[in-house]
Design an enzyme around this catalytic site. Structure first.
Site, PDB file in Angstrom:
ATOM      1  N   ASP A 148      42.041  42.988  36.904  1.00 18.83           N
ATOM      2  CA  ASP A 148      41.386  43.741  37.978  1.00 18.83           C
ATOM      3  C   ASP A 148      40.012  43.135  38.241  1.00 18.83           C
ATOM      4  OD1 ASP A 148      41.301  46.476  39.588  1.00 18.83           O
ATOM      5  OD2 ASP A 148      39.333  46.202  38.643  1.00 18.83           O
ATOM      6  N   ASN A 156      33.234  43.326  49.765  1.00 21.75           N
ATOM      7  CA  ASN A 156      33.622  43.777  51.109  1.00 21.75           C
ATOM      8  C   ASN A 156      32.455  44.437  51.836  1.00 21.75           C
ATOM      9  OD1 ASN A 156      36.299  42.911  51.118  1.00 21.75           O
ATOM     10  ND2 ASN A 156      37.051  44.783  50.162  1.00 21.75           N
ATOM     11  N   ASP A 165      38.769  38.782  51.326  1.00 21.34           N
ATOM     12  CA  ASP A 165      40.064  38.089  51.398  1.00 21.34           C
ATOM     13  C   ASP A 165      39.979  36.696  50.785  1.00 21.34           C
ATOM     14  OD1 ASP A 165      41.104  40.288  52.660  1.00 21.34           O
ATOM     15  OD2 ASP A 165      41.088  39.421  54.673  1.00 21.34           O
ATOM     16  N   ASP A 191      43.029  44.668  44.579  1.00 21.33           N
ATOM     17  CA  ASP A 191      42.393  43.581  43.818  1.00 21.33           C
ATOM     18  C   ASP A 191      43.000  43.464  42.420  1.00 21.33           C
ATOM     19  OD1 ASP A 191      41.426  46.013  42.968  1.00 21.33           O
ATOM     20  OD2 ASP A 191      39.381  45.307  42.634  1.00 21.33           O
TER      21      ASP A 191
END
Length: 277
Positions: A148, A156, A165, A191
């Site tokens: 993770d 973001n 991305d 993620d």
């Protein structure tokens, strides 16, 4: 039935239809019965096999007509008819081949994560089930690494979703390049990534986990990404009873790593039910 048998069965079917046509005469074309092996062979064996069956169908039909050539008003009519029928068979062969290829492509895309290009959750379950069955037969250990990205939301929020991305794609590429060719790498969603390690006892699971964590951390620092990586690694000396148990064990250890402060690896050896040993 083996796919390799299909062309042979198709040829026998065509021969049978030709004999029936010879027996009943030219009034009944039986076109559909000639098309069945053409379609089936093209669908399962590809365009080249479909072309061969199409030619065989046209030749068989022509042979039956030539034996009864006296029933035609002109001797060249069977040749003209079969030329047009062969063209139709070939057109159908091309169309069926394209449809079959499109379907195979769609099935493949359904198993690929559209952003990163690696396996998606569905593909991971399918591939993992296959690997579990193989490990069960060979009685070899298996490990799973659940990864993770810590603080992914910060990327973001600060740099936009395109930057997020890019990070996900970079992680996927890094994982793919730094595991063995027999291992399965997938993005399970968001993620979170997962690696299935075949024939991997505890030392192998720990070693690869540490390698992945080290490389991902170095690359995150080099790119200035404000993220770290929490990893849960579970080794099953006895093959787990299901893929769900496999993933749940890795997920549980990953959350344990987060609970202990993030940016670390939690490894454990599990029994076949997913309990700590």
């Amino acid at each position: 039935m083996k796919k390799s048998w299909i062309p042979g069965i198709g040829l026998l079917f065509i021969l049978l239809v030709g004999l029936i046509r010879l027996a009943i005469g030219p009034e009944f074309a039986l076109s559909l019965f000639y098309l069945l092996p053409v379609i089936a062979t093209t669908w399962y064996m590809g365009k080249r096999a479909g072309v061969l069956i199409s030619v065989a169908a046209a030749v068989t039909w022509l042979g039956a007509d030539l034996i009864r050539i006296s029933q035609f008003s002109k001797p060249y009519i069977p040749y003209i008819n079969q030329t047009f029928r062969l063209v139709v068979f070939l057109i159908i062969t091309v169309v069926v081949d394209k449809l079959s290829a499109a379907l195979r492509n769609q099935r493949a895309l359904a198993r690929v994560d559209s952003l990163t290009g690696i396996a998606n959750r569905r593909a991971f379950f399918e591939l993992s089930k296959r690997e579990l069955d193989k490990a069960r037969r060979s009685q070899t250990p298996i490990s799973v690494i659940y990864i993770d990205i810590d603080n992914f939301k910060v990327v973001n929020d600060r740099a936009g979703h395109s930057a997020g991305d890019d990070l996900l794609c970079h992680v996927a590429e890094t994982l793919q390049k730094n595991v063995r060719s027999v291992d399965v790498v997938a993005r399970l969603g968001g993620d979170e990534f997962c690696i299935l390690l075949s024939d991997a006892p505890a030392p192998t699971g720990i070693s690869i986990s540490e390698k992945v964590h080290r490389i991902l951390t170095a690359q995150a620092n080099a790119h200035g990404w404000p993220v770290t990586f929490s990893i849960g690694a579970a080794t099953f000396e006895k093959v787990p009873e299901s893929v769900d148990i496999l993933i749940t064990a890795g997920d549980m250890l990953m959350y344990d790593a987060k609970y202990r402060g993030k940016n670390r690896i939690q490894h454990a050896v599990m029994d076949s039910t997913g309990q700590l040993t």
